[in-house]
Design a protein around this motif. Sequence first.
Motif, PDB file in Angstrom:
ATOM      1  N   PHE A 165       0.817  -1.217   0.000  1.00 26.15           N
ATOM      2  CA  PHE A 165       0.000   0.000   0.000  1.00 26.15           C
ATOM      3  C   PHE A 165       0.850   1.265   0.000  1.00 26.15           C
ATOM      4  N   SER A 166       2.067   1.183   0.528  1.00 31.31           N
ATOM      5  CA  SER A 166       2.940   2.355   0.516  1.00 31.31           C
ATOM      6  C   SER A 166       3.190   2.854  -0.901  1.00 31.31           C
ATOM      7  N   HIS A 167       3.076   1.959  -1.870  1.00 34.32           N
ATOM      8  CA  HIS A 167       3.283   2.353  -3.268  1.00 34.32           C
ATOM      9  C   HIS A 167       2.251   3.404  -3.683  1.00 34.32           C
ATOM     10  N   TRP A 168       0.999   3.193  -3.291  1.00 36.39           N
ATOM     11  CA  TRP A 168      -0.049   4.152  -3.655  1.00 36.39           C
ATOM     12  C   TRP A 168       0.194   5.501  -2.981  1.00 36.39           C
ATOM     13  N   LEU A 169       0.640   5.474  -1.736  1.00 35.22           N
ATOM     14  CA  LEU A 169       0.905   6.726  -1.027  1.00 35.22           C
ATOM     15  C   LEU A 169       2.063   7.487  -1.677  1.00 35.22           C
ATOM     16  N   GLY A 170       3.108   6.764  -2.082  1.00 38.11           N
ATOM     17  CA  GLY A 170       4.207   7.415  -2.782  1.00 38.11           C
ATOM     18  C   GLY A 170       3.771   7.992  -4.107  1.00 38.11           C
ATOM     19  N   ASP A 171       2.936   7.240  -4.827  1.00 38.88           N
ATOM     20  CA  ASP A 171       2.427   7.742  -6.102  1.00 38.88           C
ATOM     21  C   ASP A 171       1.532   8.959  -5.914  1.00 38.88           C
ATOM     22  N   LEU A 172       0.751   8.974  -4.837  1.00 35.42           N
ATOM     23  CA  LEU A 172      -0.106  10.125  -4.569  1.00 35.42           C
ATOM     24  C   LEU A 172       0.723  11.402  -4.463  1.00 35.42           C
ATOM     25  N   LEU A 173       1.891  11.290  -3.888  1.00 33.55           N
ATOM     26  CA  LEU A 173       2.754  12.455  -3.712  1.00 33.55           C
ATOM     27  C   LEU A 173       3.296  12.964  -5.041  1.00 33.55           C
ATOM     28  N   VAL A 174       3.721  12.059  -5.935  1.00 33.18           N
ATOM     29  CA  VAL A 174       4.455  12.499  -7.126  1.00 33.18           C
ATOM     30  C   VAL A 174       3.614  12.532  -8.398  1.00 33.18           C
ATOM     31  N   HIS A 175       2.591  11.706  -8.495  1.00 32.80           N
ATOM     32  CA  HIS A 175       1.813  11.635  -9.734  1.00 32.80           C
ATOM     33  C   HIS A 175       1.035  12.921  -9.980  1.00 32.80           C
ATOM     34  N   ARG A 176       0.847  13.197 -11.249  1.00 29.09           N
ATOM     35  CA  ARG A 176      -0.183  14.170 -11.614  1.00 29.09           C
ATOM     36  C   ARG A 176      -1.538  13.519 -11.360  1.00 29.09           C
ATOM     37  N   PRO A 177      -2.636  14.258 -11.324  1.00 27.75           N
ATOM     38  CA  PRO A 177      -3.912  13.652 -10.932  1.00 27.75           C
ATOM     39  C   PRO A 177      -4.348  12.523 -11.882  1.00 27.75           C
ATOM     40  N   ASP A 178      -3.998  11.294 -11.512  1.00 27.85           N
ATOM     41  CA  ASP A 178      -4.367  10.127 -12.306  1.00 27.85           C
ATOM     42  C   ASP A 178      -4.716   8.920 -11.431  1.00 27.85           C
ATOM     43  N   LEU A 179      -4.803   9.120 -10.114  1.00 35.50           N
ATOM     44  CA  LEU A 179      -5.117   8.046  -9.178  1.00 35.50           C
ATOM     45  C   LEU A 179      -6.573   8.179  -8.734  1.00 35.50           C
ATOM     46  N   GLU A 180      -7.385   7.211  -9.083  1.00 38.06           N
ATOM     47  CA  GLU A 180      -8.811   7.274  -8.754  1.00 38.06           C
ATOM     48  C   GLU A 180      -9.037   6.995  -7.271  1.00 38.06           C
ATOM     49  N   LEU A 181      -9.880   7.813  -6.627  1.00 36.67           N
ATOM     50  CA  LEU A 181     -10.235   7.587  -5.230  1.00 36.67           C
ATOM     51  C   LEU A 181     -11.230   6.443  -5.090  1.00 36.67           C
ATOM     52  N   TRP A 182     -11.955   6.146  -6.134  1.00 36.18           N
ATOM     53  CA  TRP A 182     -12.823   4.970  -6.218  1.00 36.18           C
ATOM     54  C   TRP A 182     -12.908   4.623  -7.690  1.00 36.18           C
ATOM     55  N   PHE A 183     -13.412   3.440  -7.982  1.00 34.90           N
ATOM     56  CA  PHE A 183     -13.465   2.988  -9.365  1.00 34.90           C
ATOM     57  C   PHE A 183     -14.305   3.956 -10.194  1.00 34.90           C
ATOM     58  N   GLY A 184     -13.674   4.578 -11.175  1.00 32.08           N
ATOM     59  CA  GLY A 184     -14.370   5.530 -12.027  1.00 32.08           C
ATOM     60  C   GLY A 184     -14.593   6.887 -11.394  1.00 32.08           C
ATOM     61  N   GLY A 185     -13.972   7.139 -10.248  1.00 33.95           N
ATOM     62  CA  GLY A 185     -14.228   8.372  -9.522  1.00 33.95           C
ATOM     63  C   GLY A 185     -13.174   9.443  -9.724  1.00 33.95           C
ATOM     64  N   GLN A 186     -13.154  10.399  -8.830  1.00 40.08           N
ATOM     65  CA  GLN A 186     -12.242  11.532  -8.905  1.00 40.08           C
ATOM     66  C   GLN A 186     -10.795  11.070  -8.892  1.00 40.08           C
ATOM     67  N   LYS A 187      -9.968  11.734  -9.699  1.00 40.29           N
ATOM     68  CA  LYS A 187      -8.546  11.413  -9.766  1.00 40.29           C
ATOM     69  C   LYS A 187      -7.746  12.437  -8.986  1.00 40.29           C
ATOM     70  N   VAL A 188      -6.740  11.936  -8.255  1.00 34.86           N
ATOM     71  CA  VAL A 188      -5.932  12.807  -7.410  1.00 34.86           C
ATOM     72  C   VAL A 188      -4.449  12.560  -7.670  1.00 34.86           C
ATOM     73  N   GLY A 189      -3.632  13.476  -7.198  1.00 34.38           N
ATOM     74  CA  GLY A 189      -2.186  13.393  -7.319  1.00 34.38           C
ATOM     75  C   GLY A 189      -1.602  14.770  -7.060  1.00 34.38           C
ATOM     76  N   PHE A 190      -0.556  14.844  -6.238  1.00 35.20           N
ATOM     77  CA  PHE A 190       0.013  16.141  -5.855  1.00 35.20           C
ATOM     78  C   PHE A 190       1.048  16.664  -6.850  1.00 35.20           C
ATOM     79  N   ALA A 191       1.361  15.885  -7.867  1.00 36.95           N
ATOM     80  CA  ALA A 191       2.141  16.345  -9.032  1.00 36.95           C
ATOM     81  C   ALA A 191       3.550  16.808  -8.685  1.00 36.95           C
ATOM     82  N   PHE A 192       4.198  16.144  -7.729  1.00 42.56           N
ATOM     83  CA  PHE A 192       5.581  16.498  -7.419  1.00 42.56           C
ATOM     84  C   PHE A 192       6.517  16.177  -8.589  1.00 42.56           C
ATOM     85  N   TRP A 193       6.060  15.352  -9.524  1.00 46.20           N
ATOM     86  CA  TRP A 193       6.818  15.092 -10.754  1.00 46.20           C
ATOM     87  C   TRP A 193       7.126  16.396 -11.505  1.00 46.20           C
ATOM     88  N   ASN A 194       6.277  17.383 -11.359  1.00 44.58           N
ATOM     89  CA  ASN A 194       6.474  18.639 -12.084  1.00 44.58           C
ATOM     90  C   ASN A 194       7.663  19.442 -11.565  1.00 44.58           C
TER      91      ASN A 194
END
Length: 215
Positions: free
Chosen positions: A101-130
């Motif tokens: 599960f730590s993988h999802w938390l790490g991705d939440l920090l760096v990904h642009r908003p592409d992580l769904e909070l539920w299936f087909g739902g809102q996408k999140v990501g703090f975009a530290f990749w930028n």
Amino acid sequence: MFVGHYAAAFAAKSVEPRAPLWTYVAAAQLIDIGWSGLILAGVERMHMDASLPGSALVLEHMPYTHSLPGSLIWSLGAAILARLVLRLPWRAALFIGLTVFSHWLGDLLVHRPDLELWFGGQKVGFAFWNYPVPEEALEMGLLAVAGAAWAWRRGAAGQSVGPALLFLGFLVILQIVGLVLPGGGAPSSFAMTALAAYLVATFLAWLTERGDATS
């Protein structure tokens, strides 16, 4: 995030050493191992955009691996398999699930908003990749701190620190190679390369502890 994910594996191994290192290393990237397979199968989708800062990944559709409920299912499944198949203690199995599960938390920090909070739902990501420089510093810092804790734990247990340093060196090289590779290419090629890297890292983690078991 790439090798920064492995910081969770080293941290878990330091706290709960009864699980083999390779199980933690595989757990740290299990979600991306599944993602690579689903990209190759055409179930999940991505493409590359070399003009983006930091990572060139554009992750269009990956609900089965990188959504919050999907990640929780992978984590629970890994913990159950660790207990029932590998016969690890429940505490060690729990730490394997937490590492997944730590993988999802790490991705939440760096990904642009592409992580769904539920299936087909809102996408999140703090975009530290930028912000590539501080993002790389974060990854390497996490790896250094957790890797040092793991190496210290090995030394305290009377095990050689040399294999630990070699494995950490491999991960640093892997990160550098990922930085210098071109950002374009077909999704299938990227997925194959990523999958190979995850499996090689898992094998080398097993090899790192092989001498401990025979000494």
